[in-house]
Motif scaffolding. Structure first.
Motif, PDB file in Angstrom:
ATOM      1  N   ALA A  56      46.415  29.788  42.974  1.00 15.20           N
ATOM      2  CA  ALA A  56      45.318  30.648  43.432  1.00 15.20           C
ATOM      3  C   ALA A  56      43.996  29.935  43.189  1.00 15.20           C
ATOM      4  N   ILE A  57      43.112  30.006  44.178  1.00 18.23           N
ATOM      5  CA  ILE A  57      41.777  29.427  44.085  1.00 18.23           C
ATOM      6  C   ILE A  57      40.777  30.567  44.193  1.00 18.23           C
ATOM      7  N   LYS A  58      39.845  30.629  43.280  1.00 20.22           N
ATOM      8  CA  LYS A  58      38.760  31.604  43.335  1.00 20.22           C
ATOM      9  C   LYS A  58      37.612  30.934  44.070  1.00 20.22           C
ATOM     10  N   ALA A  59      37.058  31.631  45.061  1.00 22.41           N
ATOM     11  CA  ALA A  59      35.985  31.054  45.859  1.00 22.41           C
ATOM     12  C   ALA A  59      34.957  32.117  46.207  1.00 22.41           C
ATOM     13  N   LYS A  60      33.794  31.667  46.647  1.00 21.05           N
ATOM     14  CA  LYS A  60      32.727  32.553  47.093  1.00 21.05           C
ATOM     15  C   LYS A  60      32.368  32.165  48.520  1.00 21.05           C
ATOM     16  N   GLU A  84      35.344  25.358  48.027  1.00 22.66           N
ATOM     17  CA  GLU A  84      36.442  25.376  47.052  1.00 22.66           C
ATOM     18  C   GLU A  84      37.801  25.234  47.727  1.00 22.66           C
ATOM     19  N   ASP A 113      33.563  37.444  47.200  1.00 22.99           N
ATOM     20  CA  ASP A 113      34.464  36.658  46.360  1.00 22.99           C
ATOM     21  C   ASP A 113      35.840  36.777  46.989  1.00 22.99           C
ATOM     22  N   VAL A 114      36.580  35.678  46.997  1.00 25.92           N
ATOM     23  CA  VAL A 114      37.904  35.683  47.600  1.00 25.92           C
ATOM     24  C   VAL A 114      38.860  34.882  46.724  1.00 25.92           C
ATOM     25  N   THR A 115      40.080  35.366  46.625  1.00 26.17           N
ATOM     26  CA  THR A 115      41.147  34.638  45.953  1.00 26.17           C
ATOM     27  C   THR A 115      42.045  34.092  47.046  1.00 26.17           C
ATOM     28  N   GLY A 121      44.100  34.760  52.075  1.00 27.56           N
ATOM     29  CA  GLY A 121      43.133  35.124  51.051  1.00 27.56           C
ATOM     30  C   GLY A 121      42.964  36.622  50.953  1.00 27.56           C
ATOM     31  N   GLU A 122      42.407  37.027  49.810  1.00 26.82           N
ATOM     32  CA  GLU A 122      42.101  38.436  49.583  1.00 26.82           C
ATOM     33  C   GLU A 122      40.682  38.531  49.057  1.00 26.82           C
ATOM     34  N   THR A 124      38.028  40.032  46.932  1.00 26.64           N
ATOM     35  CA  THR A 124      38.102  40.787  45.684  1.00 26.64           C
ATOM     36  C   THR A 124      36.782  41.461  45.325  1.00 26.64           C
TER      37      THR A 124
END
Length: 130
Positions: A56-60, A84, A113-115, A121-122, A124
């Motif tokens: 999982a990658i956390k991104a903006k 990211e 924000d997206v995971t 992706g989702e 969040t």
């Protein structure tokens, strides 16, 4: 069955060679498919995928809400590049919890924000831009 696989592999190698590209090892089709209901558009030719389908990658991101489908639990965003994930700007449907879908409306400019897992992706968190 093995004869059919060999024939397919050789055919793909010949087609790839004819295009002037280096042959790659065939990959099972099910590992390269996006969800059939995922909506994406834009220039994705130079889009790199996440390192692993399970990482999982956390991104903006920043973008514009194009569609909200509460029944499907998705929000479609026309977003700028997401460094990211090494994604270019595109329009894409993301999973979104009902609270996320309720916080935005079509046409809103948003920060989100997206995971990301693989090519899905989702969203969040989402915040309307002033």
């Amino acid at each position: 069955m093995n004869y059919a696989r060999l024939t397919i592999a050789l055919g793909l190698a010949a087609l790839t060679a004819a295009c002037g590209k280096k042959a790659e090892t065939p990959v099972a089709a099910e590992t390269n498919q996006a969800s059939p209901d995922a909506a994406m558009s834009g220039d994705m030719g130079n889009m790199a995928m996440a390192p692993s389908a399970t990482s999982a990658i956390k991104a903006k991101g920043h973008g514009t809400v194009k569609e909200i489908d509460k029944a499907a639990g998705t929000i479609t965003l026309d977003h700028g590049p997401i460094p990211e994930a090494k994604w270019p700007a595109m329009t894409m449907a993301f999973k979104a919890a009902p609270a996320i879908a309720d916080a935005a409306k079509v046409g809103d400019k948003v920060d989100f924000d997206v995971t990301l897992v693989g090519s899905a992706g989702e969203v969040t968190a989402i915040q309307k831009q002033p």
